[in-house]
Design a protein around this motif. Structure first.
Motif, PDB file in Angstrom:
ATOM      1  N   SER A 196     -20.251 -57.237  41.281  1.00  0.00           N
ATOM      2  CA  SER A 196     -21.375 -57.955  41.878  1.00  0.00           C
ATOM      3  C   SER A 196     -21.303 -59.417  41.464  1.00  0.00           C
ATOM      4  CB  SER A 196     -22.707 -57.343  41.425  1.00  0.00           C
ATOM      5  OG  SER A 196     -23.760 -58.116  41.902  1.00  0.00           O
ATOM      6  N   THR A 197     -21.026 -60.273  42.402  1.00  0.00           N
ATOM      7  CA  THR A 197     -20.886 -61.690  42.091  1.00  0.00           C
ATOM      8  C   THR A 197     -22.207 -62.331  41.721  1.00  0.00           C
ATOM      9  OG1 THR A 197     -21.149 -62.225  44.427  1.00  0.00           O
ATOM     10  CG2 THR A 197     -18.901 -61.940  43.613  1.00  0.00           C
ATOM     11  N   ARG A 235     -33.951 -65.143  29.072  1.00  0.00           N
ATOM     12  CA  ARG A 235     -33.910 -66.465  29.683  1.00  0.00           C
ATOM     13  C   ARG A 235     -33.430 -66.415  31.125  1.00  0.00           C
ATOM     14  NH1 ARG A 235     -34.769 -71.010  27.461  1.00  0.00           N
ATOM     15  NH2 ARG A 235     -34.307 -70.356  25.315  1.00  0.00           N
ATOM     16  N   GLN A 236     -32.477 -65.524  31.392  1.00  0.00           N
ATOM     17  CA  GLN A 236     -31.930 -65.448  32.745  1.00  0.00           C
ATOM     18  C   GLN A 236     -32.994 -64.991  33.737  1.00  0.00           C
ATOM     19  OE1 GLN A 236     -28.517 -62.912  32.991  1.00  0.00           O
ATOM     20  NE2 GLN A 236     -27.828 -63.780  34.917  1.00  0.00           N
ATOM     21  N   LEU A 237     -33.744 -63.952  33.378  1.00  0.00           N
ATOM     22  CA  LEU A 237     -34.804 -63.479  34.263  1.00  0.00           C
ATOM     23  C   LEU A 237     -35.893 -64.540  34.406  1.00  0.00           C
ATOM     24  CD1 LEU A 237     -35.797 -60.976  35.891  1.00  0.00           C
ATOM     25  CD2 LEU A 237     -37.225 -60.448  33.902  1.00  0.00           C
ATOM     26  N   ALA A 238     -36.247 -65.186  33.297  1.00  0.00           N
ATOM     27  CA  ALA A 238     -37.268 -66.233  33.354  1.00  0.00           C
ATOM     28  C   ALA A 238     -36.834 -67.376  34.262  1.00  0.00           C
ATOM     29  CB  ALA A 238     -37.566 -66.740  31.949  1.00  0.00           C
ATOM     30  N   SER A 239     -35.538 -67.710  34.247  1.00  0.00           N
ATOM     31  CA  SER A 239     -35.029 -68.778  35.109  1.00  0.00           C
ATOM     32  C   SER A 239     -35.109 -68.395  36.578  1.00  0.00           C
ATOM     33  CB  SER A 239     -33.587 -69.113  34.726  1.00  0.00           C
ATOM     34  OG  SER A 239     -33.514 -69.617  33.405  1.00  0.00           O
ATOM     35  N   ILE A 240     -34.902 -67.101  36.875  1.00  0.00           N
ATOM     36  CA  ILE A 240     -35.030 -66.621  38.250  1.00  0.00           C
ATOM     37  C   ILE A 240     -36.480 -66.753  38.729  1.00  0.00           C
ATOM     38  CG2 ILE A 240     -34.912 -64.553  39.706  1.00  0.00           C
ATOM     39  CD1 ILE A 240     -32.485 -63.692  37.948  1.00  0.00           C
ATOM     40  N   TYR A 241     -37.409 -66.309  37.893  1.00  0.00           N
ATOM     41  CA  TYR A 241     -38.821 -66.432  38.259  1.00  0.00           C
ATOM     42  C   TYR A 241     -39.242 -67.897  38.367  1.00  0.00           C
ATOM     43  CZ  TYR A 241     -40.296 -61.544  38.194  1.00  0.00           C
ATOM     44  OH  TYR A 241     -40.482 -60.222  38.507  1.00  0.00           O
ATOM     45  N   ASP A 251     -34.418 -66.835  50.761  1.00  0.00           N
ATOM     46  CA  ASP A 251     -33.816 -65.922  49.782  1.00  0.00           C
ATOM     47  C   ASP A 251     -32.798 -66.728  48.982  1.00  0.00           C
ATOM     48  OD1 ASP A 251     -32.564 -63.974  48.345  1.00  0.00           O
ATOM     49  OD2 ASP A 251     -31.996 -62.729  50.059  1.00  0.00           O
ATOM     50  N   ASN A 252     -33.227 -67.297  47.866  1.00  0.00           N
ATOM     51  CA  ASN A 252     -32.381 -68.250  47.149  1.00  0.00           C
ATOM     52  C   ASN A 252     -32.248 -67.964  45.656  1.00  0.00           C
ATOM     53  OD1 ASN A 252     -34.929 -68.904  46.309  1.00  0.00           O
ATOM     54  ND2 ASN A 252     -34.869 -71.047  46.931  1.00  0.00           N
ATOM     55  N   THR A 253     -32.650 -66.765  45.225  1.00  0.00           N
ATOM     56  CA  THR A 253     -32.560 -66.443  43.802  1.00  0.00           C
ATOM     57  C   THR A 253     -31.536 -65.341  43.559  1.00  0.00           C
ATOM     58  OG1 THR A 253     -34.334 -64.791  43.962  1.00  0.00           O
ATOM     59  CG2 THR A 253     -34.976 -67.047  43.385  1.00  0.00           C
ATOM     60  N   GLN A 254     -31.065 -65.308  42.338  1.00  0.00           N
ATOM     61  CA  GLN A 254     -30.193 -64.217  41.896  1.00  0.00           C
ATOM     62  C   GLN A 254     -31.004 -62.925  41.844  1.00  0.00           C
ATOM     63  OE1 GLN A 254     -28.114 -65.262  38.324  1.00  0.00           O
ATOM     64  NE2 GLN A 254     -27.842 -63.134  37.697  1.00  0.00           N
ATOM     65  N   HIS A 255     -30.382 -61.804  42.192  1.00  0.00           N
ATOM     66  CA  HIS A 255     -31.139 -60.552  42.282  1.00  0.00           C
ATOM     67  C   HIS A 255     -30.743 -59.495  41.261  1.00  0.00           C
ATOM     68  CE1 HIS A 255     -33.093 -62.004  45.813  1.00  0.00           C
ATOM     69  NE2 HIS A 255     -31.984 -62.082  46.513  1.00  0.00           N
ATOM     70  N   ILE A 256     -29.570 -59.579  40.697  1.00  0.00           N
ATOM     71  CA  ILE A 256     -29.098 -58.543  39.777  1.00  0.00           C
ATOM     72  C   ILE A 256     -28.690 -59.194  38.472  1.00  0.00           C
ATOM     73  CG2 ILE A 256     -27.437 -56.683  39.397  1.00  0.00           C
ATOM     74  CD1 ILE A 256     -27.051 -56.580  42.450  1.00  0.00           C
ATOM     75  N   ARG A 297     -29.337 -52.577  33.834  1.00  0.00           N
ATOM     76  CA  ARG A 297     -29.334 -53.269  35.122  1.00  0.00           C
ATOM     77  C   ARG A 297     -30.785 -53.502  35.532  1.00  0.00           C
ATOM     78  NH1 ARG A 297     -25.939 -53.107  40.152  1.00  0.00           N
ATOM     79  NH2 ARG A 297     -27.338 -53.271  41.966  1.00  0.00           N
ATOM     80  N   VAL A 298     -31.097 -54.737  35.874  1.00  0.00           N
ATOM     81  CA  VAL A 298     -32.432 -55.087  36.351  1.00  0.00           C
ATOM     82  C   VAL A 298     -32.283 -55.878  37.636  1.00  0.00           C
ATOM     83  CG1 VAL A 298     -34.556 -56.372  35.877  1.00  0.00           C
ATOM     84  CG2 VAL A 298     -33.418 -55.116  34.023  1.00  0.00           C
ATOM     85  N   GLU A 299     -32.998 -55.459  38.677  1.00  0.00           N
ATOM     86  CA  GLU A 299     -33.006 -56.165  39.953  1.00  0.00           C
ATOM     87  C   GLU A 299     -34.373 -56.814  40.139  1.00  0.00           C
ATOM     88  OE1 GLU A 299     -31.769 -53.636  43.177  1.00  0.00           O
ATOM     89  OE2 GLU A 299     -30.261 -52.621  41.937  1.00  0.00           O
ATOM     90  N   VAL A 300     -34.368 -58.010  40.716  1.00  0.00           N
ATOM     91  CA  VAL A 300     -35.624 -58.726  40.941  1.00  0.00           C
ATOM     92  C   VAL A 300     -35.632 -59.277  42.363  1.00  0.00           C
ATOM     93  CG1 VAL A 300     -34.628 -60.803  39.859  1.00  0.00           C
ATOM     94  CG2 VAL A 300     -37.108 -60.622  40.168  1.00  0.00           C
ATOM     95  N   TYR A 301     -36.753 -59.048  43.056  1.00  0.00           N
ATOM     96  CA  TYR A 301     -36.883 -59.465  44.454  1.00  0.00           C
ATOM     97  C   TYR A 301     -38.261 -60.078  44.686  1.00  0.00           C
ATOM     98  CZ  TYR A 301     -32.857 -56.383  44.959  1.00  0.00           C
ATOM     99  OH  TYR A 301     -31.622 -55.791  44.806  1.00  0.00           O
ATOM    100  N   PHE A 302     -38.288 -61.004  45.634  1.00  0.00           N
ATOM    101  CA  PHE A 302     -39.532 -61.680  45.986  1.00  0.00           C
ATOM    102  C   PHE A 302     -39.797 -61.514  47.476  1.00  0.00           C
ATOM    103  CE2 PHE A 302     -37.645 -64.000  42.394  1.00  0.00           C
ATOM    104  CZ  PHE A 302     -38.663 -63.870  41.466  1.00  0.00           C
ATOM    105  N   SER A 303     -41.042 -61.267  47.796  1.00  0.00           N
ATOM    106  CA  SER A 303     -41.456 -61.168  49.197  1.00  0.00           C
ATOM    107  C   SER A 303     -42.018 -62.515  49.633  1.00  0.00           C
ATOM    108  CB  SER A 303     -42.529 -60.100  49.357  1.00  0.00           C
ATOM    109  OG  SER A 303     -42.061 -58.836  48.965  1.00  0.00           O
ATOM    110  N   PRO A 304     -41.937 -62.798  50.949  1.00  0.00           N
ATOM    111  CA  PRO A 304     -41.307 -61.967  51.976  1.00  0.00           C
ATOM    112  C   PRO A 304     -39.835 -62.284  52.226  1.00  0.00           C
ATOM    113  CG  PRO A 304     -42.559 -63.712  53.014  1.00  0.00           C
ATOM    114  CD  PRO A 304     -42.718 -63.906  51.534  1.00  0.00           C
ATOM    115  N   SER A 305     -39.261 -63.200  51.471  1.00  0.00           N
ATOM    116  CA  SER A 305     -37.916 -63.695  51.784  1.00  0.00           C
ATOM    117  C   SER A 305     -36.823 -62.663  51.552  1.00  0.00           C
ATOM    118  CB  SER A 305     -37.612 -64.943  50.944  1.00  0.00           C
ATOM    119  OG  SER A 305     -37.703 -64.657  49.558  1.00  0.00           O
ATOM    120  N   ASP A 306     -37.037 -61.724  50.620  1.00  0.00           N
ATOM    121  CA  ASP A 306     -35.937 -60.867  50.167  1.00  0.00           C
ATOM    122  C   ASP A 306     -35.918 -59.473  50.788  1.00  0.00           C
ATOM    123  OD1 ASP A 306     -35.606 -63.071  48.612  1.00  0.00           O
ATOM    124  OD2 ASP A 306     -35.998 -62.099  46.695  1.00  0.00           O
ATOM    125  N   LYS A 307     -36.827 -59.212  51.735  1.00  0.00           N
ATOM    126  CA  LYS A 307     -36.885 -57.896  52.397  1.00  0.00           C
ATOM    127  C   LYS A 307     -36.930 -56.775  51.347  1.00  0.00           C
ATOM    128  CE  LYS A 307     -34.378 -59.642  56.440  1.00  0.00           C
ATOM    129  NZ  LYS A 307     -35.630 -59.907  57.173  1.00  0.00           N
TER     130      LYS A 307
END
Length: 474
Positions: A22-23, A264-270, A298-303, A310-320
């Motif tokens: 997963s890139t 820090r990585q998850l915080a940077s995504i949020y 849809d402009n953030t890292q998800h995995i 493994r933690v996945e993070v998604y935001f609505s409505p951009s990320d379906k």
């Protein structure tokens, strides 16, 4: 649960393999241990706990969040659907006066919306606007100074002009230090003293979107280290129940959960999501570049990988997001799905569960499989014709639509209406007791296509086990 990265060759080898698959997975350096903490404000059945893995239940969420706020060293970024907790608001004002940068995104509501549920003496949106003004003015009660909390909304918010209420909430009688404006909001011209600015429509300096879609997040990002999220709105009803319960410290509010993660990585995504909505990375918001709802991308890292999880993070409505949940159920659910949900109407997700349960999506057709499915719905929507609870329990809906066809289940699974005196407000799905899906979003078309929401998918049997303890108590 606290663990540290082990810098051994086998671990590095596994990370290399994971990244090659997963890139999107990119590790960031951090000078602290990662943590994932889960809290529940209602009871849990700890007899189901793994060794040394008892759930933290009957927890006062406000105290947990204030504790994080008090320990902040540089900045706090928050998003809220609603806020009316005096202690939390006072804690934010205090930290802003001590030099902590605080940026706050809030959901705007219509001035015609009553929002009378569990209100005592003032209507809830009016009350919230009074609290927002206190935040905007800061400790010195003067807007435009260094101790102010910076605010932005999805649609403009105006000051409360009622003198009696302003006195009650210890605000200056005059509100003339907020500009008196006439703005085009949606297709209406509305005048008032502008308290909270909002996302501007392109090409127009005073044209704004109406507050139809919800900014439904409940998030705090602290020092780009901690992410605090979940289903809990920062409200009296969400935690205590009534003002009297709050005064007495009684946790009689809605059933909710919170998850706080130090990474820090998850915080940077949020933070990236926050700043897309904020319109940039400055202390003050930029309404011209702010993007809410369907205008986001849809402009953030998800995995990501948090200490082997493994933690996945998604935001609505951009990320379906609901498509991601469906894919997760199809891929990961081999034995069981257990859920607690406030509102559930997304037919494609209902269909996937029906196939798992009885092998068919057709109305009143299917043969029982070995798959285990259990669920609890909030009582509010149990009998609504569009709710998944209708078809799941084999009842004939009062009406149907293209989005909500009649696909009654032949074999009725053990899904029930919640019996709690308050709302079951969680949005939780447990898959094979090894994956848990949590967040702010209900499983509905509106949450997926219109609202600002966030969802976490956590692959960890110990974290999932804590949610199982809470589920078994329901």
């Amino acid at each position: 649960m606290k663990t540290t990265f082990k810098k051994s060759f086998p671990f590095i080898f596994l990370i290399i393999i994971f990244v090659s698959c997963s890139t999107e997975v990119v590790r960031q350096h951090q000078e602290f241990q990662s943590e994932i903490n889960v809290y529940f404000n209602k009871d849990a059945d700890t007899s189901y706990a793994f060794p040394n893995n008892k759930a933290k239940f009957n927890i006062n969420f406000e105290e947990v969040l204030i504790n994080r706020i008090e320990k902040a060293t540089s900045k706090i970024d928050m998003m809220a659907y609603e806020i009316n907790l005096p202690k939390l608001i006072d804690a934010l004002i205090k930290r802003a006066s001590e030099g902590i940068q605080i940026r706050f995104i809030i959901d705007a509501k219509s001035h015609d919306e009553s929002m009378v549920e569990d209100t005592s003496t003032v209507e809830r949106y009016t009350q919230m606007r009074l609290y927002l003004e206190k935040m905007s003015r800061g400790k010195d009660l003067i807007p435009g100074t260094d101790d102010d909390i910076m605010l932005l909304a999805d649609s403009p918010i105006f000051t409360v002009t009622d003198t009696t209420l302003r006195k009650k909430y210890k605000l200056p009688i005059s509100f003339n230090d907020y500009e008196n404006v006439t703005l085009k909001i949606g297709n209406k011209n509305i005048s008032g003293h502008l308290l909270v600015d909002a996302e501007l429509k392109p090409g127009c300096s005073d044209c704004y979107y109406s507050p139809g879609a919800q900014m439904h997040n409940k998030i705090a990002i602290i020092d780009t280290q901690w992410v605090f999220t979940g289903s809990w709105n920062f409200t009296i009803t969400g935690l205590y129940g009534t003002e009297k319960d709050m005064q007495n410290g009684n946790l009689n509010g809605n059933q909710n959960h919170i998850v706080e993660i130090r990474n820090r990585q998850l915080a940077s995504i949020y933070l990236k999501e926050f700043e897309e909505m904020w319109g940039g990375n400055n202390r003050k918001p930029n309404p011209t570049f702010a993007r809410f709802n369907k205008r986001k991308t849809d402009n953030t890292q998800h995995i990501i990988n948090i200490d082997g999880r493994r933690v996945e993070v998604y935001f609505s409505p951009s990320d379906k997001v609901l498509d991601k949940i469906i894919n997760t159920v199809e891929r990961e659910a081999n034995r069981s799905v257990y859920f607690t949900i406030f509102a559930f109407s997304y037919q494609a997700l209902v269909d996937v569960l029906k196939v798992k349960w009885e092998g068919s999506i057709e109305d009143l057709q299917g043969e029982r499989t070995n798959f285990d499915l259990k669920g609890i719905f909030d009582a509010t929507f149990w009998n609504q014709w569009w709710s998944a609870s209708i078809n799941m329990t084999g009842r004939t809906p009062k009406q149907t639509s293209e989005l909500h066809p009649m696909r009654r289940w032949k074999n009725i699974p053990p899904v029930y209406r919640d019996r709690d005196s308050r709302k079951l407000h969680a949005k939780t799905m447990i898959i094979d007791e090894g994956v848990v899906i949590v967040g702010s979003a209900n499983w509905s078309e509106n949450a997926d296509a219109n609202n600002d929401e966030n969802t976490l998918i956590i692959y960890d049997r110990f974290i999932t086990n804590q949610f199982m303890q809470e589920f078994r108590k329901r």
